[in-house]
Motif scaffolding. Structure first.
Motif, PDB file in Angstrom:
ATOM      1  N   TRP A 195       0.835  -1.193   0.000  1.00  0.00           N
ATOM      2  CA  TRP A 195       0.000   0.000   0.000  1.00  0.00           C
ATOM      3  C   TRP A 195       0.873   1.248   0.000  1.00  0.00           C
ATOM      4  CZ3 TRP A 195      -5.512   0.635   0.886  1.00  0.00           C
ATOM      5  CH2 TRP A 195      -6.224  -0.570   0.841  1.00  0.00           C
ATOM      6  N   SER A 196       0.302   2.321  -0.521  1.00  0.00           N
ATOM      7  CA  SER A 196       1.000   3.605  -0.541  1.00  0.00           C
ATOM      8  C   SER A 196       0.191   4.640   0.226  1.00  0.00           C
ATOM      9  CB  SER A 196       1.196   4.080  -1.987  1.00  0.00           C
ATOM     10  OG  SER A 196       1.716   5.403  -2.018  1.00  0.00           O
ATOM     11  N   LEU A 197       0.842   5.242   1.218  1.00  0.00           N
ATOM     12  CA  LEU A 197       0.247   6.345   1.992  1.00  0.00           C
ATOM     13  C   LEU A 197       0.955   7.628   1.608  1.00  0.00           C
ATOM     14  CD1 LEU A 197      -1.436   7.473   4.477  1.00  0.00           C
ATOM     15  CD2 LEU A 197       0.611   6.976   5.838  1.00  0.00           C
ATOM     16  N   ARG A 198       0.190   8.626   1.161  1.00  0.00           N
ATOM     17  CA  ARG A 198       0.789   9.918   0.819  1.00  0.00           C
ATOM     18  C   ARG A 198       0.264  10.983   1.775  1.00  0.00           C
ATOM     19  NH1 ARG A 198       3.813  12.818  -2.374  1.00  0.00           N
ATOM     20  NH2 ARG A 198       4.586  10.914  -3.358  1.00  0.00           N
ATOM     21  N   ILE A 199       1.194  11.713   2.410  1.00  0.00           N
ATOM     22  CA  ILE A 199       0.859  12.764   3.362  1.00  0.00           C
ATOM     23  C   ILE A 199       0.680  14.083   2.630  1.00  0.00           C
ATOM     24  CG2 ILE A 199       1.666  13.982   5.431  1.00  0.00           C
ATOM     25  CD1 ILE A 199       1.012  11.015   5.842  1.00  0.00           C
ATOM     26  N   ARG A 200      -0.244  14.905   3.109  1.00  0.00           N
ATOM     27  CA  ARG A 200      -0.411  16.239   2.527  1.00  0.00           C
ATOM     28  C   ARG A 200       0.878  17.046   2.680  1.00  0.00           C
ATOM     29  NH1 ARG A 200      -5.717  17.499   1.424  1.00  0.00           N
ATOM     30  NH2 ARG A 200      -7.274  16.154   2.431  1.00  0.00           N
ATOM     31  N   PRO A 201       1.188  17.896   1.732  1.00  0.00           N
ATOM     32  CA  PRO A 201       2.392  18.731   1.872  1.00  0.00           C
ATOM     33  C   PRO A 201       2.199  19.832   2.908  1.00  0.00           C
ATOM     34  CG  PRO A 201       1.209  19.306  -0.130  1.00  0.00           C
ATOM     35  CD  PRO A 201       0.514  18.103   0.442  1.00  0.00           C
ATOM     36  N   ASN A 202       3.305  20.302   3.435  1.00  0.00           N
ATOM     37  CA  ASN A 202       3.356  21.490   4.309  1.00  0.00           C
ATOM     38  C   ASN A 202       2.649  21.296   5.651  1.00  0.00           C
ATOM     39  OD1 ASN A 202       4.693  22.943   2.183  1.00  0.00           O
ATOM     40  ND2 ASN A 202       2.676  23.244   1.223  1.00  0.00           N
ATOM     41  N   LEU A 203       2.614  20.073   6.149  1.00  0.00           N
ATOM     42  CA  LEU A 203       2.057  19.829   7.480  1.00  0.00           C
ATOM     43  C   LEU A 203       3.145  19.957   8.534  1.00  0.00           C
ATOM     44  CD1 LEU A 203      -0.222  16.681   6.972  1.00  0.00           C
ATOM     45  CD2 LEU A 203      -0.893  19.083   6.904  1.00  0.00           C
ATOM     46  N   ARG A 204       2.774  20.500   9.689  1.00  0.00           N
ATOM     47  CA  ARG A 204       3.703  20.588  10.814  1.00  0.00           C
ATOM     48  C   ARG A 204       2.970  20.280  12.118  1.00  0.00           C
ATOM     49  NH1 ARG A 204       8.783  22.604  10.039  1.00  0.00           N
ATOM     50  NH2 ARG A 204       9.171  23.514   7.974  1.00  0.00           N
ATOM     51  N   PHE A 205       3.715  19.709  13.060  1.00  0.00           N
ATOM     52  CA  PHE A 205       3.217  19.516  14.406  1.00  0.00           C
ATOM     53  C   PHE A 205       3.291  20.833  15.167  1.00  0.00           C
ATOM     54  CE2 PHE A 205       4.780  15.374  13.003  1.00  0.00           C
ATOM     55  CZ  PHE A 205       3.706  14.555  13.320  1.00  0.00           C
ATOM     56  N   THR A 206       2.633  20.888  16.303  1.00  0.00           N
ATOM     57  CA  THR A 206       2.597  22.153  17.053  1.00  0.00           C
ATOM     58  C   THR A 206       3.959  22.535  17.634  1.00  0.00           C
ATOM     59  OG1 THR A 206       1.837  20.933  19.019  1.00  0.00           O
ATOM     60  CG2 THR A 206       0.151  21.945  17.631  1.00  0.00           C
ATOM     61  N   ASP A 207       4.934  21.615  17.648  1.00  0.00           N
ATOM     62  CA  ASP A 207       6.294  21.976  18.075  1.00  0.00           C
ATOM     63  C   ASP A 207       7.164  22.415  16.902  1.00  0.00           C
ATOM     64  OD1 ASP A 207       6.778  19.602  16.773  1.00  0.00           O
ATOM     65  OD2 ASP A 207       7.688  18.570  18.497  1.00  0.00           O
ATOM     66  N   GLY A 208       6.550  22.542  15.715  1.00  0.00           N
ATOM     67  CA  GLY A 208       7.276  22.990  14.533  1.00  0.00           C
ATOM     68  C   GLY A 208       7.899  21.881  13.711  1.00  0.00           C
TER      69      GLY A 208
END
Length: 533
Positions: A113-126
């Motif tokens: 399977w292939s999982l693709r993450i949205r671009p330009n995501l960040r956690f609240t710690d940066g």
């Protein structure tokens, strides 16, 4: 996979399962209010706060130790971490959120399977949110010392970074055409890799996610409330979430939760039993409900003791009546179940019904296994404390002890003690369980497949395993229905469990709340909820 692919929507009817916190708390009757019943639909205004009722305080705020069930920690997890993907119980589809796509790789036989993450995501710690972030989280679930509740979902799974930093390739040891559902229910909450590296123990009280809300300093007062504030860097932009803050307050009684919402002392809550849902509707408050598979059930210890004998299990079920339980425990408000699948779903076979309420057949079987009472048996019934459970225990004891040589010992414990002990074979012969299922994948599989860490009753059967594997590896509704028909036929023969009450789940909310939408087994979508103008 160099380019993002359109997310594959799978329009399957709802039916699934997950072990949840037991929702059998009786509700007091509430008179209907005059005026318009609140509507779940609508676009909220910007700002404001909501009080959300939870059944208990959080045990932990990391994504490893909590239960993801809506009746347990699912709402807190969704608010803090958002979801990679989520299931829509109304349409049967799997929807993207933090993930852009999650699809089987062509030619991979449902093992890749292939999982693709949205671009330009960040956690609240940066920290950047990318494919490596997901891999670190899933690998942490898999480590035994983490003691993750989701470890079962990682068995037989390997992952590696794909064509670029936003793609994760997943390699499974067995084909799974419904792996996206497994992710939605068990692997969808992702914490900052930096925070994980600093220690899961620290993360438990200082969560770092990429969700619509975040924990401020002093926001968690254990035993009292948990306040989360709007994430200013949330990926959907400054307009989302609509709310400035949410506060989780703790209320273990369904009747009290409905009363608080009715009187405006809380804004929204989950309910998962028919009696409480009826009270909410009678009170005239808003109700957004789901019809799921699973429901309230009895699970038997098949590994030892009297209920290791399938004839004893069958005799117990033949002696009992789901109609009588509905009358005595739910005041007639619920729907007696015919099996593990909700009859309104496409995967149910309407011609099948679990054998029950056949006292003469029960007499014959009990006479056989007790030698007409000459070899008496004692059966241990174990359940969480509640008024409804007390009535269920009384009914079972009265009914079963009419048969010569049969005695039922009833033991109840508070919910935390029940959860801890109910996985121990010596604690029960029969116990109360609950499944809330928008689709049989993944939790019915985990609940019944031989060797699964989440196996309900130390159960294993070749026919059941084959049916579960066949259904897992296809998305074709007719093939899945055929496999699940074989599953229910074998369950009706072998009786490792008996579903006596159809599942019910709802979000209940007061006037002024809007944008209420439920996902998975009843978790709120916190990027959509808010207050009316």
């Amino acid at each position: 996979m160099a380019h993002a692919r359109t997310f594959a929507l799978r329009a399957r009817r709802r039916t699934a399962a997950v072990i949840a916190a037991i929702g059998l708390l009786a509700a007091a009757g509430c008179g209907a209010e005059s005026g318009e019943i609140p509507s779940a639909a609508g676009t909220p205004k910007a700002g404001g706060s909501l009080d959300v009722l939870a059944t208990a305080d959080a045990r932990s705020l990391d994504p490893f130790l909590p239960s993801y069930a809506a009746q347990a920690d699912g709402n807190r997890m969704a608010a803090l971490y958002d979801s990679l993907v989520w299931t829509n119980p109304v349409t049967g589809s799997v929807q993207p959120q933090l993930a852009e796509s999650l699809v089987p790789v062509e030619g991979g036989g449902n093992k890749i399977w292939s999982l693709r993450i949205r671009p330009n995501l960040r956690f609240t710690d940066g920290t950047v949110f990318d494919a490596a972030s997901v891999k670190i989280n899933w690998d942490t679930h898999a480590v035994p010392t983490t003691k993750s509740r989701q470890r079962d979902a990682t068995v037989g799974m390997k992952s590696q970074i794909g064509a670029d930093a936003l793609e994760l390739r997943i390699i499974l040891d067995k084909p799974n055409g419904n792996f996206d559902r497994l992710v939605a229910r068990s692997l969808s909450f992702i914490a900052s890799p930096k925070a994980i590296a600093e220690g899961v123990d620290k993360l438990a009280e200082h969560p770092v996610g990429a969700g619509p809300f975040m924990l401020p300093e002093g926001g968690w007062v254990k035993g009292d409330h948990l306040t989360l504030v709007k994430n200013p860097t949330y990926w959907q932009g400054p307009a989302k979430p609509f709310l400035d803050s949410i506060t989780f307050r703790f209320e273990g009684s369904g009747s009290a939760a409905v009363d608080k919402v009715k009187k405006g002392r809380a804004d929204i809550a989950n309910v998962s039993d028919a009696f409480t849902l009826k009270a909410a509707r009678d009170a005239g408050i808003g109700v957004e409900s789901l019809a799921l598979s699973g429901g309230q059930l009895l699970s038997f210890d098949t590994s030892g003791g009297p209920t290791a004998n399938p004839e004893v299990r069958r005799a117990i079920v033949l002696a009992l009546s789901s109609e009588e339980i509905n009358k005595r425990v739910y005041g007639g408000a619920g729907t007696p179940a015919r099996g593990i699948f909700n009859q309104a779903t496409a995967l149910a076979n309407p011609q099948l019904s679990a054998p029950e309420n056949k006292p003469q057949q029960a007499v014959e079987l009990f006479d056989k296994v007790t030698e007409h009472g000459a070899k008496p048996m004692r059966i241990k019934f174990f359940a969480p404390k509640s008024g409804a459970i007390d009535e269920l225990g009384r009914y079972m004891k009265e009914t079963l002890e009419r048969y010569p040589g049969v005695a039922l010992d009833v033991e109840t414990a508070d919910l935390s003690e029940f959860v801890k002990r109910s996985n121990l074979a010596e604690a029960f012969d029969v116990k109360v369980s609950q499944l809330l299922a928008d689709d049989p994948e993944p939790v019915v599989y985990q609940y019944l497949h031989r060797g699964s860490p989440s196996n309900c009753c130390f159960y294993g059967d070749d026919v059941v395993d084959r049916a579960l594997d066949d259904a897992r590896n296809t998305t074709d509704p007719s093939r899945r229905r055929a496999a699940y028909t074989q599953l229910q036929l074998q369950l009706d023969r072998d009786m490792p469990l008996w579903v006596y009450q159809e599942a019910v789940v709802a979000g209940v909310f007061r006037s002024g709340v809007t944008g209420v939408q439920l996902c998975n087994d009843g978790i709120f979508l916190f990027d959509r909820i808010g207050k009316k103008d």
